[in-house]
Design a protein around this motif. Structure first.
Motif, mmCIF file in Angstrom:
data_model
loop_
_atom_site.group_PDB
_atom_site.id
_atom_site.type_symbol
_atom_site.label_atom_id
_atom_site.label_comp_id
_atom_site.label_asym_id
_atom_site.label_seq_id
_atom_site.Cartn_x
_atom_site.Cartn_y
_atom_site.Cartn_z
ATOM 1 N N UNK A 149 -0.991 -4.449 -5.392
ATOM 2 C CA UNK A 149 -0.501 -3.079 -5.314
ATOM 3 C C UNK A 149 -1.711 -2.174 -5.127
ATOM 4 N N UNK A 150 -1.678 -1.392 -4.064
ATOM 5 C CA UNK A 150 -2.766 -0.468 -3.782
ATOM 6 C C UNK A 150 -2.191 0.935 -3.654
ATOM 7 N N UNK A 205 0.857 -1.190 0.000
ATOM 8 C CA UNK A 205 0.000 0.000 0.000
ATOM 9 C C UNK A 205 0.887 1.231 0.000
ATOM 10 N N UNK A 206 0.720 2.084 -0.994
ATOM 11 C CA UNK A 206 1.509 3.297 -1.108
ATOM 12 C C UNK A 206 0.586 4.469 -1.444
ATOM 13 N N UNK A 248 -3.416 2.674 -10.840
ATOM 14 C CA UNK A 248 -2.462 1.559 -10.933
ATOM 15 C C UNK A 248 -2.798 0.448 -9.940
ATOM 16 N N UNK A 249 -3.773 0.691 -9.082
ATOM 17 C CA UNK A 249 -4.168 -0.314 -8.102
ATOM 18 C C UNK A 249 -4.674 -1.568 -8.801
ATOM 19 N N UNK A 262 -4.467 -6.869 -12.946
ATOM 20 C CA UNK A 262 -5.921 -7.009 -12.970
ATOM 21 C C UNK A 262 -6.520 -6.252 -11.806
ATOM 22 N N UNK A 263 -7.310 -5.246 -12.135
ATOM 23 C CA UNK A 263 -8.006 -4.452 -11.131
ATOM 24 C C UNK A 263 -9.366 -5.097 -10.844
#
Length: 131
Positions: free
Chosen positions: A127-128, A11-12, A93-94, A39-40
Motif C-alpha cells: 500500500x502506497x 497506489x492511492x 500508512x505506506x 511493515x514500512x
C-alpha cells in the motif's frame, strides 16, 4: 496448516480509501483470531488490527492507535475471508500489509497484538499513499 493470500493493495492519494482482502485456504478460520500487520521500509513490523473469533455474529476488534477511527477489520467465515477497510489514508500508512492467524484458537475474545502470537502469515500486499 493454513495459507493466507492478501490482495487489494495499490497506489492511492492521501485521503483515499482502500479495502484489503485476505483469503484463507487449507483450514477453517471460524475459530481463530485474525490480524493485520504492516511493515514500512526500514521499520519493524507493527500491529494494525485484530478480530476475534466468536460463536455468535458479534466479534471483538482491536486497533493500533494510529489507525483507530480510520480502519475497520471484518471477517466472513463462510468465505474464509478477512478484510481491512482503510479510509482517510495518510502517507504514513505506506507499508506492506500482512494478514496473519494463529495455530490455536484460544478464547473467543482473544485479540492478539504481538507478532509472536501469530503462526501463519501471508506474503503481503503493498500500500502506497502519496501526499
Amino acid at each position: 496448516q493454513v495459507q493466507l493470500v492478501e490482495s487489494g493493495g495499490g497506489l492511492v492519494q492521501a485521503g483515499d480509501s482502500l479495502r484489503l482482502s485476505c483469503a484463507a485456504s487449507g483450514r477453517t478460520i471460524s475459530i481463530y483470531p485474525m490480524g493485520w500487520f504492516r511493515q514500512a521500509p526500514g521499520k519493524e513490523r507493527e500491529f494494525v488490527a485484530a478480530i476475534s473469533w466468536s460463536g455468535t455474529s458479534t466479534y471483538y476488534t482491536d486497533y493500533a492507535d494510529s489507525v483507530k477511527g480510520r480502519f475497520t477489520i471484518s471477517r466472513d467465515n463462510i468465505k474464509k475471508m478477512v478484510y481491512l477497510q482503510m479510509n482517510s489514508l495518510k502517507p504514513e500508512d505506506t507499508a506492506v500489509y500482512y494478514c496473519a492467524t494463529t495455530k490455536a484458537g484460544g478464547s473467543s475474545w482473544f485479540l492478539p497484538r504481538r507478532i509472536y502470537e501469530y503462526d501463519y502469515w501471508g506474503q503481503g500486499t503493498q500500500v502506497t499513499v502519496s501526499s
